[in-house]
Design a protein around this motif. Sequence first.
Motif, short mmCIF file in Angstrom:
data_model
loop_
_atom_site.label_atom_id
_atom_site.label_comp_id
_atom_site.label_asym_id
_atom_site.label_seq_id
_atom_site.Cartn_x
_atom_site.Cartn_y
_atom_site.Cartn_z
N ASP A 1 0.84 -1.20 0.00
CA ASP A 1 0.00 0.00 0.00
C ASP A 1 0.87 1.24 0.00
OD1 ASP A 1 -2.79 -0.65 -0.07
OD2 ASP A 1 -2.60 -1.51 1.94
N GLY A 2 0.23 2.37 -0.24
CA GLY A 2 0.94 3.63 -0.21
C GLY A 2 -0.02 4.79 -0.23
N THR B 1 -3.93 10.74 -2.48
CA THR B 1 -4.45 9.54 -3.10
C THR B 1 -3.78 8.29 -2.55
OG1 THR B 1 -4.91 8.50 -5.26
CG2 THR B 1 -2.77 9.51 -4.99
N GLU B 2 -4.51 7.18 -2.60
CA GLU B 2 -3.97 5.87 -2.30
C GLU B 2 -3.22 5.36 -3.53
OE1 GLU B 2 -4.08 4.01 0.47
OE2 GLU B 2 -5.22 5.49 1.64
N LEU B 3 -2.14 4.62 -3.28
CA LEU B 3 -1.35 4.09 -4.38
C LEU B 3 -1.39 2.57 -4.49
CD1 LEU B 3 1.90 6.26 -3.92
CD2 LEU B 3 0.01 6.67 -5.50
N VAL C 1 -3.27 2.09 -12.35
CA VAL C 1 -1.88 1.77 -12.03
C VAL C 1 -1.76 1.72 -10.51
CG1 VAL C 1 0.52 2.52 -12.16
CG2 VAL C 1 -1.00 2.81 -14.13
N SER C 2 -1.28 0.60 -9.98
CA SER C 2 -1.18 0.38 -8.54
C SER C 2 0.21 -0.12 -8.18
CB SER C 2 -2.23 -0.65 -8.09
OG SER C 2 -2.02 -1.03 -6.75
N ILE C 3 0.70 0.27 -7.00
CA ILE C 3 1.99 -0.24 -6.53
C ILE C 3 1.85 -1.58 -5.81
CG2 ILE C 3 2.93 2.10 -6.33
CD1 ILE C 3 2.69 1.75 -3.25
N HIS C 4 0.63 -2.06 -5.63
CA HIS C 4 0.41 -3.33 -4.93
C HIS C 4 1.06 -4.47 -5.71
CE1 HIS C 4 -1.71 -5.90 -2.07
NE2 HIS C 4 -1.98 -6.72 -3.07
N GLY C 5 2.06 -5.11 -5.08
CA GLY C 5 2.73 -6.23 -5.72
C GLY C 5 3.92 -5.87 -6.58
N LEU D 1 4.85 4.38 2.20
CA LEU D 1 4.77 3.12 1.47
C LEU D 1 4.86 1.97 2.46
CD1 LEU D 1 7.40 3.99 -1.30
CD2 LEU D 1 4.92 4.24 -1.47
N GLN D 2 3.93 1.03 2.38
CA GLN D 2 3.96 -0.13 3.26
C GLN D 2 4.35 -1.37 2.44
OE1 GLN D 2 0.81 1.80 3.31
NE2 GLN D 2 1.88 3.13 4.76
N PHE D 3 5.19 -2.21 3.04
CA PHE D 3 5.66 -3.40 2.33
C PHE D 3 5.56 -4.63 3.23
CE2 PHE D 3 9.45 -1.24 4.07
CZ PHE D 3 10.04 -2.25 4.81
#
Length: 570
Positions: A398-399, A445-447, A457-461, A489-491
């Motif tokens: 997430d981000g 915004t959420e990413l 477009v998403s940063i998930h994954g 940013l969460q990982f």
Amino acid sequence: MVLTLRIALILAGMAVACMAAEVPAPVGPLVSNERWPRTVDLKTWAQDVLRIEGVENASETAQGKAFFTWLRLYCRMAVGGMIQAHEGPYGKESYVVDAHKNLFVYGWGYCDTCSRIADAAWDELKGDPNAAERVVIQHKEGGFHTMYRLRMDGNYGAFDPRYGYYLIENDSPDARILDWAEVGVDENIRKNEGFRHRSKPFFEIRGKELDRAYEVEPAYFPNQDSWTKAGKPAEHAFGDSQYQMGTAFHDMNFRLPRGTTITRYWDNSARKFYRPISERANRELPFLPSGRFYRVTEDSHEGSWVKTDPNYLRAKPYLQRIPKGEGYDAELEGSLTIGQAWGEIVYEPDLRNGFLSDVLLPESTLVESKTAPYLRPRDAAKGGSAILDFYSPYVLVDGQLDASVAGEGTTIEIRTLAPKHQGSHQPDVWSEWQELPVASGKLTTELGRPRFNGKDVSIHGVYRFQLRVNVKGNQNGSAAGLSALRMKLQFENAIMSIPQIFEGKNPMKFAVKDAGRLKGPVTVTYRYQTAAGERSHEKQLRPGNFKNNVASYTINAPGLIRCNSVSVRY
């Protein structure tokens, strides 16, 4: 010719990956403790394992046993979600065979996952493409099981990391480890049952998995072709190495642009899990709310994990309770075992003092300014654009992005680099640019997961993404550009990949590839639990503290029970 071409492509891919990721920010494995393995690459990890176990100069048999134990600690079979990592395009995620990702990023996998890692890591450790071999067996009912064998002291020995056993020739601490044809002799299993120096554990889950060992036949085929020509006999092991020496795996280096704080937690409280949606990734086990857990607990299987596995004591401080009522197996719920872990990158650069230069790609046509907007065209009439490049060695989940822009028509776009399931030698594949919603000069915004829908477009994954700031040219000379930027940013990361500290003295290192890039102090903070409550240790490292790109120091942690978090702030 085919092999030469394959190697050339791998090397070319390595060069492209390195060039594409080049930014001014310091990069490196960052903080490490000499009492815990570094997650830099397979060879470094294996060397650290042997050093920590005190067997770096011992027999290869002793080394193979230590390697087996730590491999099982880092690579476990899960319940509660995706056992084996899958990455790729939305809904078409592929089986991950990148050994760095499987060992360091996720820490979960099938029998095949752990055996591929062993095949690669032992080869790299020994500098010999024939030092290890992935081994496959087909059961009578048709399914396959994967193991490995290592060459030690001139002989090959058989290991099964998933079932948790190897067999020894006699009951002595330096006994030879038997090879697969000898595992097929039932009497050898029966003798090992009574040995004091047998493998620990002697089967992770007794019963069916012990029965499987008894089914192995006393023969070994050197490769799949010879096994096939013999009629594909069931329960006969055959060699099937899949590793090419020198394969470029996933880059495990963090980037550290100024204004960054990286924090990693030894728990799964934030519930930040990467969840692919393909049918293949969800085929075996559904994703459950509290995420993945090790398939054995303190209480399951008659407490065998606690009684027989040396890894239990290493994991004990970090065990988490499997909740009831969420769909986990009745034998496991309510008991303690190994769970998932997470981390967060907070990026809040001082735009006034040029911190953005650490993430700016050289093709950018905007310039930094001491006054707002802090990123603007050199010539207002012409406009311009700038690309900000971000990377995490652990899979992003997430981000959240907050930004302010000035000037009519100033936009911010995002694109992501597709994850590579085989290794970093694969070509870069970028998504299209997508404009993010700016209203009245503000962008919030959420990413990640909320945009993970196959259209946005998403940063998930993913591991790498870029933001592009676009500024239109104007003739009235008014300032336009980027005025503020903050990002979280969460990982997800494997819990064993986080550098632990222990009670007593901990010899620490902070390493970067080029300490000359450091332009200010770095602060490392450990928070840890004691019987009297949480304590912390903070160390500030200045550029002058680095010698040969490494700064060394010591943490004394009296009464430490477990680590809670470690953060790096720059």
